[in-house]
Motif scaffolding. Structure first.
Motif, PDB file in Angstrom:
ATOM      1  N   ARG A  13     -12.254  10.034 -33.619  1.00  0.00           N
ATOM      2  CA  ARG A  13     -11.731  10.555 -32.417  1.00  0.00           C
ATOM      3  C   ARG A  13     -12.025   9.443 -31.344  1.00  0.00           C
ATOM      4  NH1 ARG A  13      -7.871  13.594 -32.792  1.00  0.00           N
ATOM      5  NH2 ARG A  13      -7.394  14.360 -30.529  1.00  0.00           N
TER       6      ARG A  13
ATOM      7  N   SER B  33     -12.384   7.946 -27.402  1.00  0.00           N
ATOM      8  CA  SER B  33     -13.494   8.096 -26.730  1.00  0.00           C
ATOM      9  C   SER B  33     -13.038   9.323 -25.463  1.00  0.00           C
ATOM     10  CB  SER B  33     -14.334   7.320 -25.871  1.00  0.00           C
ATOM     11  OG  SER B  33     -13.197   6.869 -24.752  1.00  0.00           O
ATOM     12  N   THR B  34     -14.101  10.080 -24.884  1.00  0.00           N
ATOM     13  CA  THR B  34     -13.808  11.165 -23.887  1.00  0.00           C
ATOM     14  C   THR B  34     -14.084  10.603 -22.620  1.00  0.00           C
ATOM     15  OG1 THR B  34     -16.297  11.998 -24.215  1.00  0.00           O
ATOM     16  CG2 THR B  34     -14.817  12.871 -25.414  1.00  0.00           C
ATOM     17  N   THR B  35     -14.152   9.281 -22.471  1.00  0.00           N
ATOM     18  CA  THR B  35     -14.295   8.706 -21.053  1.00  0.00           C
ATOM     19  C   THR B  35     -13.022   8.951 -20.398  1.00  0.00           C
ATOM     20  OG1 THR B  35     -14.672   6.862 -19.749  1.00  0.00           O
ATOM     21  CG2 THR B  35     -13.360   6.644 -21.683  1.00  0.00           C
ATOM     22  N   ASP B  36     -13.153   9.359 -19.050  1.00  0.00           N
ATOM     23  CA  ASP B  36     -12.418   9.805 -17.967  1.00  0.00           C
ATOM     24  C   ASP B  36     -12.251   9.036 -16.717  1.00  0.00           C
ATOM     25  OD1 ASP B  36     -14.142  10.980 -16.734  1.00  0.00           O
ATOM     26  OD2 ASP B  36     -13.629  12.846 -16.873  1.00  0.00           O
TER      27      ASP B  36
ATOM     28  N   GLY C  60     -13.757   4.900 -30.822  1.00  0.00           N
ATOM     29  CA  GLY C  60     -14.280   5.277 -29.377  1.00  0.00           C
ATOM     30  C   GLY C  60     -15.469   4.269 -29.213  1.00  0.00           C
TER      31      GLY C  60
ATOM     32  N   ASP D  55     -12.998   1.773 -25.083  1.00  0.00           N
ATOM     33  CA  ASP D  55     -11.853   2.614 -24.527  1.00  0.00           C
ATOM     34  C   ASP D  55     -10.611   2.595 -24.623  1.00  0.00           C
ATOM     35  OD1 ASP D  55     -14.240   4.518 -23.965  1.00  0.00           O
ATOM     36  OD2 ASP D  55     -14.740   2.819 -22.515  1.00  0.00           O
TER      37      ASP D  55
ATOM     38  N   GLY E 246      -6.133  10.182 -31.603  1.00  0.00           N
ATOM     39  CA  GLY E 246      -6.008  10.899 -30.477  1.00  0.00           C
ATOM     40  C   GLY E 246      -6.033   9.960 -29.223  1.00  0.00           C
TER      41      GLY E 246
ATOM     42  N   ALA F 101      -8.101   5.622 -24.648  1.00  0.00           N
ATOM     43  CA  ALA F 101      -8.601   6.958 -24.545  1.00  0.00           C
ATOM     44  C   ALA F 101      -7.739   7.933 -23.876  1.00  0.00           C
ATOM     45  CB  ALA F 101      -9.970   7.446 -23.988  1.00  0.00           C
TER      46      ALA F 101
ATOM     47  N   GLY G 132      -8.109  10.229 -21.659  1.00  0.00           N
ATOM     48  CA  GLY G 132      -8.717  10.477 -20.344  1.00  0.00           C
ATOM     49  C   GLY G 132      -8.579   9.556 -19.447  1.00  0.00           C
TER      50      GLY G 132
END
Length: 266
Positions: free
Chosen positions: A145, A147-150, A201, A204, A227, A246, A248
Motif C-alpha cells: 500500500r 503511503s498515507t502522507t498528505d 510506501g 512518497d 494505490g 501517494a 494524499g
C-alpha cells in the motif's frame, strides 16, 4: 480475463525470478564483459545480454507466439491479440557493474499497450514485487500500500538522472529547485525499484525523465495497484516524465513539480 491475468502474472514472476538468479550467480564474470550504448556512461554487461536471452527463451516455451520487447534486443514477434512482453533484463546496470545491490529484473506483459501483469525481482535479495491489473500488488506475497502522507513538504521523493551530461545538468537544476519544497530526494539508480518503493510506501513519490517502456512497464502497474497515482510518460502531463505518488499528495506534488520546471527538463 481474471484467470488469464493470473496465468500471465505467474509466468512473469517465474521468468523474472529465473533471470534474476542467473544475473546474480554470474555477476563476477559478467561485469568483466562490458560495452556501451547511448554514451560512455551507459553500459551493457554480459549479464544484461544473457538475462534477456534467457527471458526470451523461456517466454517462447511458456507463451509461444507472443511478441517481446526487450532493452537489449528490441522488438521480436507480431504479438497475437495485442499481447507483448516488455523486458528489462537488468534495470540498474551501473549499480550491477559496481556491485551496488540495487538493481532488478523487470518483466511485464501488456495488452494493446497497457500493462496487465508484471514482476520486478531483486537479484541481490531475491525479493519479488508483482501485480496484476485489478488484483493489487504484493512484495513476497504480502499486500502493498502506498503511503498515507498528505503533506507535500514532508514528502520523500525518488528520482533519477540520464546518461548524457547535458540532460543530467538540467535534471540537477530541476532537483535543486525541488529540494526546498519537499522533505528530501533519493536517487537509487533503478526506475523499476523506485516505482516499487512508492508501492511499498518507502518513498512518497517518484518522478523521472527519459525512460523507456521497459524501465517502467512492470513497476508502474505495481505502484498503481498499491494505490499510488501514476502518470505515464506518454500522458504529456509532466513534460514526458513518469510520475507516481501517494494519493494524499499527488495533486499538490504535480503542481510543485511544474512550478519547479519539470516540463522543461527535456
Amino acid at each position: 480475463m481474471v484467470h488469464l491475468r493470473d496465468k500471465l502474472l505467474e509466468v512473469a514472476v517465474r521468468v523474472a525470478a529465473e533471470a534474476a538468479e542467473l544475473v546474480e550467480s554470474t555477476r563476477r564474470s559478467a561485469v568483466r564483459d562490458v560495452a556501451t550504448k547511448s554514451s560512455a556512461t551507459d553500459p551493457v554487461t554480459a549479464g544484461d545480454r544473457a538475462a534477456e536471452r534467457l527471458v526470451r527463451e523461456r517466454l517462447a516455451e511458456l507463451r509461444p507466439g507472443e511478441a517481446v520487447l526487450g532493452e537489449e534486443e528490441g522488438a521480436d514477434g507480431s504479438g497475437g491479440d495485442g499481447v507483448c512482453w516488455v523486458v528489462d533484463p537488468i534495470d540498474g546496470t551501473v549499480n550491477y557493474l559496481y556491485g551496488f545491490p540495487w538493481y532488478s529484473v523487470s518483466v511485464a506483459v501488456q495488452l494493446d499497450g497497457a500493462t496487465v501483469a508484471g514482476a520486478v525481482v531483486e537479484p541481490s535479495s531475491g525479493r519479488q514485487w508483482s501485480a496484476a491489473l485489478g488484483q493489487g500488488a504484493t512484495l513476497d506475497g504480502v499486500p502493498l500500500r502506498a503511503s498515507t502522507t498528505d503533506r507535500t513538504e514532508l514528502a520523500l521523493l525518488a528520482t533519477g538522472f540520464g546518461y548524457r551530461a547535458e540532460r543530467r545538468t538540467r535534471q540537477a537544476e530541476f532537483v535543486a529547485r525541488l529540494l526546498g519544497r519537499v522533505r528530501d530526494v533519493r536517487r537509487t539508480g533503478s526506475a523499476a525499484l523506485d516505482l516499487c518503493m512508492v508501492a511499498a510506501g518507502w518513498v512518497d513519490g517518484y518522478v523521472e525523465h527519459g525512460l523507456n517502456r521497459w524501465d517502467w512497464a512492470a513497476g508502474s502497474l505495481i505502484a498503481a495497484e498499491a494505490g499510488a497515482v501514476v502518470s505515464l510518460p506518454d500522458s504529456g502531463e509532466l513534460g514526458g516524465a513518469i510520475f507516481a505518488a501517494a494519493p494524499g499528495v499527488a495533486d499538490e506534488l504535480r503542481k510543485v513539480l511544474l512550478e519547479c520546471g519539470v516540463a522543461d527538463v527535456l
